[in-house]
Design a protein around this motif. Structure first.
Motif, short mmCIF file in Angstrom:
data_model
loop_
_atom_site.label_atom_id
_atom_site.label_comp_id
_atom_site.label_asym_id
_atom_site.label_seq_id
_atom_site.Cartn_x
_atom_site.Cartn_y
_atom_site.Cartn_z
N TYR A 22 0.83 -1.21 0.00
CA TYR A 22 0.00 0.00 0.00
C TYR A 22 0.86 1.26 0.00
CZ TYR A 22 -3.12 3.66 1.71
OH TYR A 22 -3.82 4.84 1.85
N PHE A 23 1.83 1.31 0.88
CA PHE A 23 2.65 2.51 0.99
C PHE A 23 3.61 2.66 -0.20
CE2 PHE A 23 1.38 2.11 5.48
CZ PHE A 23 0.87 3.39 5.65
N ARG A 170 6.61 9.95 6.21
CA ARG A 170 5.31 10.48 5.75
C ARG A 170 4.16 10.00 6.63
NH1 ARG A 170 8.82 10.34 1.68
NH2 ARG A 170 8.71 12.04 0.14
N MET A 171 4.29 8.81 7.17
CA MET A 171 3.27 8.32 8.10
C MET A 171 3.23 9.19 9.36
SD MET A 171 3.90 4.20 7.87
CE MET A 171 2.92 3.93 9.34
N TRP A 172 4.41 9.47 9.91
CA TRP A 172 4.48 10.31 11.11
C TRP A 172 3.97 11.71 10.83
CZ3 TRP A 172 4.62 8.60 15.75
CH2 TRP A 172 5.30 7.42 16.08
N LYS A 173 4.25 12.22 9.64
CA LYS A 173 3.78 13.56 9.29
C LYS A 173 2.26 13.64 9.32
CE LYS A 173 3.95 17.07 5.64
NZ LYS A 173 4.44 17.40 4.28
N VAL A 174 1.60 12.64 8.73
CA VAL A 174 0.14 12.61 8.71
C VAL A 174 -0.40 12.54 10.14
CG1 VAL A 174 -1.88 11.25 8.05
CG2 VAL A 174 -0.02 11.62 6.41
N ILE A 175 0.18 11.68 10.95
CA ILE A 175 -0.29 11.50 12.33
C ILE A 175 -0.13 12.78 13.14
CG2 ILE A 175 0.16 10.30 14.50
CD1 ILE A 175 0.96 7.85 12.79
N ILE A 176 1.06 13.39 13.06
CA ILE A 176 1.34 14.58 13.87
C ILE A 176 0.47 15.76 13.44
CG2 ILE A 176 3.13 16.30 14.38
CD1 ILE A 176 5.15 13.98 14.28
N VAL A 177 0.35 15.96 12.13
CA VAL A 177 -0.47 17.08 11.64
C VAL A 177 -1.93 16.88 12.03
CG1 VAL A 177 -1.35 18.21 9.57
CG2 VAL A 177 1.09 17.67 9.76
N TYR A 178 -2.41 15.64 11.91
CA TYR A 178 -3.81 15.36 12.24
C TYR A 178 -4.10 15.58 13.72
CZ TYR A 178 -8.18 12.79 12.84
OH TYR A 178 -9.47 12.44 13.17
N LEU A 179 -3.17 15.18 14.59
CA LEU A 179 -3.42 15.24 16.02
C LEU A 179 -3.11 16.60 16.65
CD1 LEU A 179 -2.05 11.76 17.20
CD2 LEU A 179 -4.43 12.44 16.89
#
Length: 212
Positions: A22-23, A170-179
């Motif tokens: 997927y990634f 990029r996974m961490w970026k999505v998580i941090i920005v979302y939270l």
């Protein structure tokens, strides 16, 4: 090289394959945005200073982007080599993986790290990442030449853990920005380290537990 040990649960292998697939598809979509050689899309939109003032930057950037997608693929195929039933697959794609990192992907990544967003904190992290990526791959190659295959395998796992930092970052970026919705430059400073340190710590844990 990069073999998956039998004592790693089968479920974990399946999840790894599905997750990587997927990634990898997402990374391929990102890479395709730069085909043909575009300078006004995605990441390059915030790097116009380097694009306009440093003509060599684009050469390093395209080298890194175009080769890294093949590094991801060849590293992954090396893990799955037994299931594919192709003679000498592991050895041949391993050579491609090592060549691309040592001569193209890692050196270009180190150069780009010098101009990373997020200030000196991010720059240091990306340069360290590039150097460790290059060194771990070289070490794995040297051990293979010496026929020390167990040590070779472990160093290749370290190399691949750093390779997939392109995904985990990029996974961490999505998580941090979302939270947390932090300032963009703060995000770069955080993910610059989170993108690869947890990866290598996890691999070291597996090696210490003799799971790799």
């Amino acid at each position: 090289m990069l073999s998956v040990r039998k004592n790693i649960p089968k479920t974990l292998k399946i999840l790894f394959i599905l997750g990587f697939g997927y990634f990898f598809w997402l990374m391929l979509k990102i890479t395709w945005e730069y085909v043909p050689l575009k300078t006004d899309v995605s990441f390059l939109m915030i790097k116009q200073t380097e694009v306009t003032s440093r003509p060599e930057y684009l050469y390093f950037f395209y080298t890194h982007v175009y080769t890294s997608i093949f590094v991801l693929l060849t590293g992954f195929l090396a893990i799955l080599r037994k299931g594919l039933g192709i003679k000498d697959l592991h050895k041949n794609i391993g050579k491609i993986y090592i060549f691309l990192i040592l001569f193209l992907a890692a050196p270009s990544g180190i150069y780009m790290g010098i101009f990373a967003n997020g200030g000196i904190c991010s720059k240091i992290s990306f340069v360290i990442l590039g150097c460790l990526w290059w060194f771990s791959t070289l070490k794995a190659y040297q051990l293979a030449r010496q026929k020390k295959f167990r040590d070779h395998q472990q160093w290749m796992w370290r190399s691949f853990a750093l390779t997939i930092s392109a995904i985990t970052l990029r996974m961490w970026k999505v998580i941090i920005v979302y939270l947390f919705h932090p300032d963009p430059m703060d995000v770069y400073q955080i993910i610059a380290w989170l993108g690869w340190i947890p990866n290598i710590l996890f691999i070291e844990y597996l090696i210490a537990r003799k799971l790799l």
